[in-house]
Motif scaffolding. Structure first.
Motif, PDB file in Angstrom:
ATOM      1  N   ARG A  94       0.838  -1.210   0.000  1.00  0.00           N
ATOM      2  CA  ARG A  94       0.000   0.000   0.000  1.00  0.00           C
ATOM      3  C   ARG A  94       0.870   1.255   0.000  1.00  0.00           C
ATOM      4  O   ARG A  94       0.598   2.221  -0.723  1.00  0.00           O
ATOM      5  N   LEU A  95       1.938   1.250   0.825  1.00  0.00           N
ATOM      6  CA  LEU A  95       2.818   2.404   0.876  1.00  0.00           C
ATOM      7  C   LEU A  95       3.504   2.621  -0.467  1.00  0.00           C
ATOM      8  O   LEU A  95       3.632   3.761  -0.941  1.00  0.00           O
ATOM      9  N   ALA A  96       3.942   1.544  -1.115  1.00  0.00           N
ATOM     10  CA  ALA A  96       4.581   1.668  -2.423  1.00  0.00           C
ATOM     11  C   ALA A  96       3.616   2.255  -3.448  1.00  0.00           C
ATOM     12  O   ALA A  96       4.000   3.082  -4.285  1.00  0.00           O
ATOM     13  N   ALA A  97       2.353   1.835  -3.380  1.00  0.00           N
ATOM     14  CA  ALA A  97       1.348   2.372  -4.304  1.00  0.00           C
ATOM     15  C   ALA A  97       1.129   3.859  -4.046  1.00  0.00           C
ATOM     16  O   ALA A  97       0.999   4.657  -4.993  1.00  0.00           O
ATOM     17  N   ASP A  98       1.090   4.253  -2.769  1.00  0.00           N
ATOM     18  CA  ASP A  98       0.919   5.671  -2.433  1.00  0.00           C
ATOM     19  C   ASP A  98       2.107   6.496  -2.913  1.00  0.00           C
ATOM     20  O   ASP A  98       1.945   7.622  -3.406  1.00  0.00           O
ATOM     21  N   ASP A 135      19.629   5.164   4.942  1.00  0.00           N
ATOM     22  CA  ASP A 135      20.154   4.872   3.613  1.00  0.00           C
ATOM     23  C   ASP A 135      19.079   4.247   2.729  1.00  0.00           C
ATOM     24  O   ASP A 135      18.991   4.552   1.527  1.00  0.00           O
ATOM     25  N   ARG A 136      18.280   3.369   3.321  1.00  0.00           N
ATOM     26  CA  ARG A 136      17.184   2.768   2.558  1.00  0.00           C
ATOM     27  C   ARG A 136      16.180   3.830   2.137  1.00  0.00           C
ATOM     28  O   ARG A 136      15.636   3.790   1.021  1.00  0.00           O
ATOM     29  N   TYR A 137      15.943   4.808   3.034  1.00  0.00           N
ATOM     30  CA  TYR A 137      14.989   5.860   2.700  1.00  0.00           C
ATOM     31  C   TYR A 137      15.527   6.728   1.572  1.00  0.00           C
ATOM     32  O   TYR A 137      14.792   7.078   0.642  1.00  0.00           O
ATOM     33  N   ARG A 138      16.820   7.067   1.625  1.00  0.00           N
ATOM     34  CA  ARG A 138      17.419   7.848   0.534  1.00  0.00           C
ATOM     35  C   ARG A 138      17.309   7.079  -0.788  1.00  0.00           C
ATOM     36  O   ARG A 138      17.046   7.666  -1.840  1.00  0.00           O
ATOM     37  N   ALA A 139      17.536   5.778  -0.738  1.00  0.00           N
ATOM     38  CA  ALA A 139      17.421   4.965  -1.944  1.00  0.00           C
ATOM     39  C   ALA A 139      15.994   4.987  -2.471  1.00  0.00           C
ATOM     40  O   ALA A 139      15.758   5.033  -3.690  1.00  0.00           O
ATOM     41  N   MET A 140      15.029   4.973  -1.551  1.00  0.00           N
ATOM     42  CA  MET A 140      13.631   5.038  -1.960  1.00  0.00           C
ATOM     43  C   MET A 140      13.338   6.368  -2.657  1.00  0.00           C
ATOM     44  O   MET A 140      12.650   6.415  -3.684  1.00  0.00           O
ATOM     45  N   VAL A 141      13.875   7.462  -2.101  1.00  0.00           N
ATOM     46  CA  VAL A 141      13.704   8.770  -2.745  1.00  0.00           C
ATOM     47  C   VAL A 141      14.280   8.729  -4.157  1.00  0.00           C
ATOM     48  O   VAL A 141      13.709   9.293  -5.099  1.00  0.00           O
ATOM     49  N   GLY A 142      15.400   8.014  -4.317  1.00  0.00           N
ATOM     50  CA  GLY A 142      16.016   7.892  -5.625  1.00  0.00           C
ATOM     51  C   GLY A 142      15.169   7.150  -6.635  1.00  0.00           C
ATOM     52  O   GLY A 142      15.405   7.256  -7.851  1.00  0.00           O
ATOM     53  N   GLU A 143      14.167   6.412  -6.162  1.00  0.00           N
ATOM     54  CA  GLU A 143      13.279   5.675  -7.063  1.00  0.00           C
ATOM     55  C   GLU A 143      11.999   6.444  -7.387  1.00  0.00           C
ATOM     56  O   GLU A 143      11.109   5.910  -8.047  1.00  0.00           O
ATOM     57  N   ALA A 198      10.204  -3.029  -3.513  1.00  0.00           N
ATOM     58  CA  ALA A 198      11.406  -3.842  -3.311  1.00  0.00           C
ATOM     59  C   ALA A 198      12.362  -3.156  -2.347  1.00  0.00           C
ATOM     60  O   ALA A 198      12.977  -3.811  -1.492  1.00  0.00           O
ATOM     61  N   LEU A 199      12.483  -1.846  -2.435  1.00  0.00           N
ATOM     62  CA  LEU A 199      13.352  -1.112  -1.518  1.00  0.00           C
ATOM     63  C   LEU A 199      12.764  -1.059  -0.115  1.00  0.00           C
ATOM     64  O   LEU A 199      13.481  -1.153   0.885  1.00  0.00           O
ATOM     65  N   LEU A 200      11.456  -0.901  -0.012  1.00  0.00           N
ATOM     66  CA  LEU A 200      10.811  -0.854   1.301  1.00  0.00           C
ATOM     67  C   LEU A 200      10.981  -2.171   2.048  1.00  0.00           C
ATOM     68  O   LEU A 200      11.104  -2.191   3.274  1.00  0.00           O
ATOM     69  N   ARG A 201      10.996  -3.270   1.318  1.00  0.00           N
ATOM     70  CA  ARG A 201      11.111  -4.586   1.951  1.00  0.00           C
ATOM     71  C   ARG A 201      12.559  -4.978   2.249  1.00  0.00           C
ATOM     72  O   ARG A 201      12.803  -5.936   2.994  1.00  0.00           O
ATOM     73  N   ASP A 202      13.494  -4.271   1.676  1.00  0.00           N
ATOM     74  CA  ASP A 202      14.906  -4.590   1.880  1.00  0.00           C
ATOM     75  C   ASP A 202      15.322  -4.139   3.279  1.00  0.00           C
ATOM     76  O   ASP A 202      15.360  -2.950   3.574  1.00  0.00           O
ATOM     77  N   ARG A 203      15.645  -5.088   4.167  1.00  0.00           N
ATOM     78  CA  ARG A 203      16.003  -4.756   5.546  1.00  0.00           C
ATOM     79  C   ARG A 203      17.511  -4.642   5.750  1.00  0.00           C
ATOM     80  O   ARG A 203      17.971  -4.536   6.875  1.00  0.00           O
ATOM     81  N   SER A 204      18.284  -4.670   4.681  1.00  0.00           N
ATOM     82  CA  SER A 204      19.730  -4.546   4.822  1.00  0.00           C
ATOM     83  C   SER A 204      20.115  -3.070   4.894  1.00  0.00           C
ATOM     84  O   SER A 204      19.468  -2.213   4.299  1.00  0.00           O
ATOM     85  N   THR A 209       7.776   6.324 -12.151  1.00  0.00           N
ATOM     86  CA  THR A 209       8.364   5.225 -11.397  1.00  0.00           C
ATOM     87  C   THR A 209       7.365   4.080 -11.398  1.00  0.00           C
ATOM     88  O   THR A 209       6.323   4.153 -12.055  1.00  0.00           O
ATOM     89  N   THR A 210       7.670   3.015 -10.661  1.00  0.00           N
ATOM     90  CA  THR A 210       6.718   1.915 -10.512  1.00  0.00           C
ATOM     91  C   THR A 210       6.623   1.538  -9.040  1.00  0.00           C
ATOM     92  O   THR A 210       7.613   1.638  -8.296  1.00  0.00           O
ATOM     93  N   ALA A 211       5.450   1.109  -8.641  1.00  0.00           N
ATOM     94  CA  ALA A 211       5.253   0.672  -7.264  1.00  0.00           C
ATOM     95  C   ALA A 211       6.125  -0.540  -6.953  1.00  0.00           C
ATOM     96  O   ALA A 211       6.584  -0.709  -5.820  1.00  0.00           O
ATOM     97  N   GLU A 212       6.362  -1.379  -7.950  1.00  0.00           N
ATOM     98  CA  GLU A 212       7.150  -2.592  -7.725  1.00  0.00           C
ATOM     99  C   GLU A 212       8.586  -2.254  -7.334  1.00  0.00           C
ATOM    100  O   GLU A 212       9.162  -2.862  -6.427  1.00  0.00           O
TER     101      GLU A 212
END
Length: 253
Positions: free
Chosen positions: A129-133, A163-171, A152-158, A145-148
């Motif tokens: 749902r968050l990816a769709a939003d 850093d994950r949030y910055r990567a999400m902004v990059g998408e 994938a970045l939201l689910r990545d727990r590494s 962009t695409t929700a998919e």
């Protein structure tokens, strides 16, 4: 090292740390500003101690002032990212993204959070749902962009949550980012002394949480200097002489 700060994504011809709506809602101490295509920017901002009583307006005023969608998050170390989005004439929403597999993060979301969430903590965000939003936010911003890809970045727990949030902004389709070079090369020692003293003076300003009723004049002048210093990092119209004059005034009290 613990990390507690805001990340704001908005479109503006003015550097985001200089917008009054950004400064009042998220604080003035911006330590990272990235410029993307077509005026889009990502600013990472910390709150000075004296500003906690007034921050918290969220992305709405920024969206109203810029006429463009705004996305914001309060990153709480490895615990969570409290998120909020606003689209002029469109949907606004909030989400609570957890950094791990736990059911809640245990962080104080009512006080130490620029996106304050009074009452019960929000349930963990559903990644799909968050990816769709977020994909819908990107479309409202005129990006692609695409929700998919976002999910994938939201689910990545590494890695670290920030850093994950910055990567999400990059998408979000904002285009390649270029770091804005801050002005930090002040030569006058009075500027450095006032800046150091302002770190402590910030705690002298009355807030609902520190029990103080009146701030010493020197502390008030020092925090005014600190906010001018914060703006000078991104505003070439503020000169070193301006900072020296404010520093001299504060240090003489």
């Amino acid at each position: 090292m613990s990390t507690h700060h805001s990340i704001v994504v908005a479109r503006s011809a003015t550097p985001l740390p200089l917008l009054p709506e950004v400064r009042s809602a998220f604080g003035t101490s911006c330590f990272n500003l990235v410029r993307h295509e077509d005026g889009w920017q990502m600013a990472e901002i910390s709150v000075r101690a004296h500003q906690w009583a007034t921050v918290g307006a969220g992305p709405g005023p920024i969206a109203a002032a810029t006429g463009a969608p705004v996305l914001a998050a309060w990153i709480s170390d490895v615990g969570c990212a409290q998120m909020a989005a606003d689209v002029p004439g469109g949907p606004s929403w909030t989400a609570h993204l957890l950094g791990g597999d736990w059911e809640s993060c245990g962080f104080d979301h009512e006080i130490l959070n620029t996106l304050r969430a009074p009452g019960p903590e929000q349930p963990p965000a559903d990644h799909a749902r968050l990816a769709a939003d977020l994909a819908a936010w990107s479309a409202a911003a005129g990006r692609t962009t695409t929700a998919e890809r976002i999910e994938a970045l939201l689910r990545d727990r590494s890695g670290l949550l920030e850093d994950r949030y910055r990567a999400m902004v990059g998408e979000l389709g904002l285009g390649a980012g270029v770091a804005f070079e801050r002005r930090l090369d002040w030569a006058d020692d009075r500027i450095h002394t006032a800046w150091q003293d302002a770190l402590y003076a910030s705690y002298d300003i009355p807030t609902p949480w520190n029990g103080r009723t009146k701030a010493p004049p020197r502390s008030t002048a020092l925090v005014a200097f600190a906010e001018l210093y914060d703006a000078a990092e991104f505003n070439p119209d503020i000169t070193e002489a301006d900072l020296v004059a404010q520093a001299e005034h504060a240090l003489a009290l």
